[in-house]
Design an enzyme around this catalytic site. Structure first.
Site, PDB file in Angstrom:
ATOM      1  N   HIS A   1       8.854   3.207   6.235  1.00 20.92           N
ATOM      2  CA  HIS A   1       7.976   2.040   6.070  1.00 20.92           C
ATOM      3  C   HIS A   1       8.302   1.314   4.754  1.00 20.92           C
ATOM      4  O   HIS A   1       7.483   1.260   3.836  1.00 20.92           O
ATOM      5  CB  HIS A   1       6.504   2.453   6.105  1.00 20.92           C
ATOM      6  CG  HIS A   1       5.583   1.318   6.428  1.00 20.92           C
ATOM      7  ND1 HIS A   1       4.394   1.484   7.071  1.00 20.92           N
ATOM      8  CD2 HIS A   1       5.687  -0.027   6.197  1.00 20.92           C
ATOM      9  CE1 HIS A   1       3.777   0.313   7.215  1.00 20.92           C
ATOM     10  NE2 HIS A   1       4.553  -0.623   6.688  1.00 20.92           N
TER      11      HIS A   1
ATOM     12  N   GLU B   1       1.983   8.060  10.126  1.00 20.45           N
ATOM     13  CA  GLU B   1       2.881   8.066   8.973  1.00 20.45           C
ATOM     14  C   GLU B   1       2.315   8.980   7.886  1.00 20.45           C
ATOM     15  O   GLU B   1       1.132   8.888   7.572  1.00 20.45           O
ATOM     16  CB  GLU B   1       3.059   6.639   8.437  1.00 20.45           C
ATOM     17  CG  GLU B   1       3.709   5.706   9.451  1.00 20.45           C
ATOM     18  CD  GLU B   1       3.896   4.283   8.937  1.00 20.45           C
ATOM     19  OE1 GLU B   1       3.551   4.016   7.773  1.00 20.45           O
ATOM     20  OE2 GLU B   1       4.405   3.443   9.698  1.00 20.45           O
TER      21      GLU B   1
END
Length: 326
Positions: free
Chosen positions: A286, A267
């Site tokens: 997220h 990420e």
């Protein structure tokens, strides 16, 4: 002797900062982006307490730079960013923030399921990009959610909250877990199933497990091969519990119908990642607990835990009880 110092290297709701200022000197850096390593380590050097989001990795070498540290309070329910064994060895208390984000994360997970099934992000882009020229019989056909079978892998607080939402849609809920949950079986009509059975019967497979050494990469090619060819895979827990390459392959080969993902192995996603060009994959940044109310509650719970540690009281959400001497 001066007041203890709490280092907060992230932007957090102000009420948590104000609360901690009643018991400590607060070194607050309202950083939205991740600080460079040098800035983070500099703040650690005089910190008695550290209040952080899970994007900060607290492993051995980092802890060497924090000689005064007594407590680390994660503003998250997951704590795979913390080396609990090393923290315990050093006598540093660690806490997390369970409960306060359960309902919010369940909202997001179920919303992700709906968005993927009914192709909502894809349809929104279709309209806004000027492609919509009129109603067509086969335009944006999706998959029913009501009356479908939902399989939940990992049935904790959030899994239970998702099952309650699924109940409202008339879904049949299967769950696979280390332990059975008779209370919810009776109250919600959910059914315990072994993993193989759950994967084979479910129209939607939702994983909701913490990231631990035993769950890292435990959803892979074998598991995707057991799913229905039109089933959807939903993940709002941790990206690393899934073998991402296997998921990409299953999607590319049409062995499953689609996916809704809030978390990833890496990420942020690199710009050339296959997910970004797959129309049947919904990708979110997220954001499971990302509401103003919940982030405020999480920060305050972490602050209360920190205040307790600094005052010599056992915090409510202690993760490594071995460090606490009665």
């Amino acid at each position: 002797m001066g007041r203890p110092v709490v280092f907060i290297p992230d932007k957090v709701p102000e009420e948590a900062v104000r609360y901690l200022e009643t018991v400590a000197e607060v070194d607050y850096r309202a950083w939205e982006e991740l600080p460079g390593e040098a800035k983070f380590l500099q703040g650690l050097e005089r910190a008695d307490g550290l209040l952080v989001y899970s994007r900060h990795k607290l492993k051995g070498p980092v802890l060497d730079r924090a000689p005064r540290l007594k407590g680390v309070c994660n503003i998250a329910v997951g704590y795979d960013n913390l080396d609990l064994e090393e923290l315990t060895r050093r006598g540093i208390a660690a806490t997390n923030t369970p409960d306060v984000l359960t309902e919010t994360t369940a909202d997001l997970a179920f919303g992700l399921l709906l968005a993927a099934a009914r192709r909502i992000p894809e349809a929104d882009h279709y309209v806004k990009s000027g492609q919509w020229k009129g109603w067509l019989p086969s335009l944006m056909l999706g998959k029913d959610v009501h009356g479908a079978v939902l399989g939940i892998i990992g049935y904790g607080r959030i899994g239970s909250a998702i099952a309650r939402r699924a109940n409202g849609f008339g879904m049949k809920v299967l769950y696979s877990n280390l332990e059975r949950v008779p209370r919810d079986e009776a109250a919600l009509g959910i059914e315990y199933a072994a993993m193989e059975e759950l994967l084979g019967r479910s129209d939607y497979v939702l994983v909701q497990v913490p990231l631990t050494p035993s769950t890292a990469g435990f959803i892979g090619e074998r598991e995707f091969s057991m799913m229905k060819p039109d089933a959807y895979f939903i993940n709002a827990s941790r990206g690393a519990v899934v073998q991402e390459e296997a998921l990409v392959k299953a999607l590319a080969e049409g062995r499953i119908g689609g996916a809704g993902l809030d978390v990833f192995e890496r990420e942020p996603l690199p710009p050339d990642h296959p997910f970004l060009s797959m129309p049947r994959v919904v990708t979110l940044p997220h954001m499971g607990s990302a509401t103003r109310q919940t982030r405020a509650a999480m920060a305050m719970k972490a602050a209360v835990n920190m205040a307790a540690i600094l005052q010599g009281k056992r915090p409510e959400n202690l993760l490594n009880g071995q460090v606490w001497k009665q």
